[in-house]
Design a protein around this motif. Structure first.
Motif, PDB file in Angstrom:
ATOM      1  N   ARG A 166       9.241  26.434 -20.251  1.00  0.00           N
ATOM      2  CA  ARG A 166       8.213  26.229 -21.281  1.00  0.00           C
ATOM      3  C   ARG A 166       8.634  26.855 -22.611  1.00  0.00           C
ATOM      4  O   ARG A 166       8.261  26.374 -23.689  1.00  0.00           O
ATOM      5  CB  ARG A 166       6.895  26.835 -20.808  1.00  0.00           C
TER       6      ARG A 166
ATOM      7  N   ASP B 138       5.762  32.620 -13.290  1.00  0.00           N
ATOM      8  CA  ASP B 138       6.508  33.721 -13.890  1.00  0.00           C
ATOM      9  C   ASP B 138       7.352  34.396 -12.812  1.00  0.00           C
ATOM     10  O   ASP B 138       6.820  35.082 -11.944  1.00  0.00           O
ATOM     11  CB  ASP B 138       5.547  34.729 -14.513  1.00  0.00           C
TER      12      ASP B 138
ATOM     13  N   ALA C  69       8.775  30.086 -16.378  1.00  0.00           N
ATOM     14  CA  ALA C  69       8.226  30.183 -17.733  1.00  0.00           C
ATOM     15  C   ALA C  69       9.295  29.923 -18.788  1.00  0.00           C
ATOM     16  O   ALA C  69       8.996  29.431 -19.883  1.00  0.00           O
ATOM     17  CB  ALA C  69       7.602  31.560 -17.935  1.00  0.00           C
TER      18      ALA C  69
ATOM     19  N   VAL D  22       3.717  26.057 -14.164  1.00  0.00           N
ATOM     20  CA  VAL D  22       4.616  27.110 -14.648  1.00  0.00           C
ATOM     21  C   VAL D  22       4.339  28.405 -13.897  1.00  0.00           C
ATOM     22  O   VAL D  22       3.180  28.804 -13.734  1.00  0.00           O
ATOM     23  CB  VAL D  22       4.433  27.321 -16.162  1.00  0.00           C
TER      24      VAL D  22
END
Length: 415
Positions: free
Chosen positions: A305, A331, A302, A329
């Motif tokens: 991004r 986490d 993440a 993406v």
């Protein structure tokens, strides 16, 4: 059928922020913070679920016994009596980063037609130097089939950090490829962890038919790229790298094009994404994978991004005619805070899945069972002042044992 399988390290119950890794800027920056082992491990499970949803085959490597009581005994002490720095080094959950487990040469690349794995010695960092015996035990279980040859570590003092400094390019996963071994020589205040002698030794032991030895740039190491996979990643015919990743990129690119005609080199200019932004976001510590559709996807943390220069470059690349067609993406913030992104968490093995011990392969159902053990037994938090607490240590040891029992890999419990 030969295909790529990603083996992710399950994040262990002793996950904590002791800041043990000199040169790993995130680990140093977050030293002393309260960690969340349960959340970290569940983030890793969610990442594996996302890979399965993309159509990828997924495996696991398992947490090591922590604290490492055998290592402490070899130092003439035990956990209760050890100095705090030895307690921290014995308790480290760093085996979660499976990219440092071994270097893997798939069968199409080797003289004897077997897949070769050499366990990394990780001698540069004390907290990692004692990982290899248990990693080797796991590899010998998972890859016991004669299709594989599993080798012990390169001897000290030649530092070897495994697949994090190794790339493979080929027309397809099951085609003969060229293996790129990246080593370091200097890094300002930080050690260069991969020695050229170690890389050359592995190539010889594996019988690699096409090998290139490439020096990582001093600038990259000094900026915090302690492994090559922080500034470069490869998949299929594609090399994806930062402009400042290599010391002599022109000769490397010339040699690579000669070894693999049709190779695509995607270079991110420093003028658009600085080394600092690339390392902070772990743009290149992403999994670059080929999906069942044939498209290439980049599995990113993440943080990529959240970094404008990185995300702008990626959006422009995908909108154009570049080879990376999809961005996914994930986490993994708990791992990132300790200096390891999506690529750190996985070891890539090209093999026929039927030749692998099925206990090390997972689907959604097995991930449900793993998640249930994590939710029940993993500590919710660990503060640095707790690492000497006998109750915490008992919980960590019980948690690992419960996981191994559930997976029926009990051979590892008493190691």
């Amino acid at each position: 059928m030969q295909t790529e399988i990603n083996f992710d390290g399950i994040i262990g119950p002793s996950h904590n922020y002791a800041g043990l890794s000199h040169g790993n800027l995130a680990a140093t920056r977050n030293r002393g913070l309260v960690s969340r082992p349960r959340a970290a491990a569940l983030e890793g499970v969610a990442k594996m679920r996302a890979n399965i949803a993309l159509g990828l085959i997924q495996g696991v490597l398992l947490p090591h016994a922590r604290p490492d009581r055998h290592w402490l005994a070899s130092l003439g002490t035990n956990y209760a009596d050890a100095a705090p720095h030895l307690q921290a080094q014995a308790l480290s959950a760093s085996p979660m980063w499976a990219a440092n487990a071994a270097t893997v040469s798939p069968a199409p690349d080797t003289e004897d037609g077997r897949c070769h794995l050499t366990v990394a010695n990780l001698v540069t960092m004390p907290h990692r130097s004692h990982e290899w015996p248990e990693t080797l035990a796991q590899l010998r279980l998972a890859f016991a089939n004669p299709a594989f040859a599993v080798h012990g570590p390169v001897p000290a003092p030649f530092g070897d950090e495994g697949a994090a400094n190794h790339m493979r390019l080929a027309a397809s996963h099951d085609a003969p490829g060229v293996e790129v071994f990246v080593y370091g020589e200097a890094g300002g205040p930080f050690p260069a962890r991969q020695h050229r002698e170690a890389s050359a030794a592995i190539a010889r032991v594996h019988g690699v038919k096409q090998a290139l030895f490439v020096r990582q740039s001093d600038e990259a190491i000094a900026a915090g790229a302690f492994h090559n996979d922080v500034v470069a990643v490869a998949n299929g015919r594609v090399l994806f790298a930062h402009e400042q990743a290599f010391a002599d990129k022109e000769n490397f690119f010339t040699d690579l094009r000669a070894a693999l005609p049709g190779v695509e080199i995607v270079e991110v200019p420093a003028a658009q994404v600085s080394l600092e932004d690339a390392i902070r976001s772990y743009l290149f510590n992403a999994q670059l994978v080929t999906l069942p559709s044939g498209e290439m996807a980049l599995i990113l943390p993440a943080e990529a991004r959240d970094t404008p220069s990185v995300w702008n470059w990626l959006q422009a690349h995908v909108a154009g005619n570049g080879p990376i067609r999809r961005l996914a993406v994930v986490d993994v913030r708990q791992s990132m805070a300790n200096g390891g992104g999506p690529a750190c968490l996985r070891l890539r093995v090209v093999a026929d899945a039927v030749t692998i011990d099925p206990r090390f392969l997972v689907d959604d159902t097995r991930l449900d069972a793993i998640a249930a053990v994590i939710e029940t037994y993993w500590p919710e938090t660990i503060a640095q002042e707790q690492i000497g607490d006998p109750a915490l240590i008992a919980r960590i040891e019980t948690a690992r044992e419960k996981l191994l029992e559930m997976l029926r890999i009990v051979e590892l419990i008493d190691r």
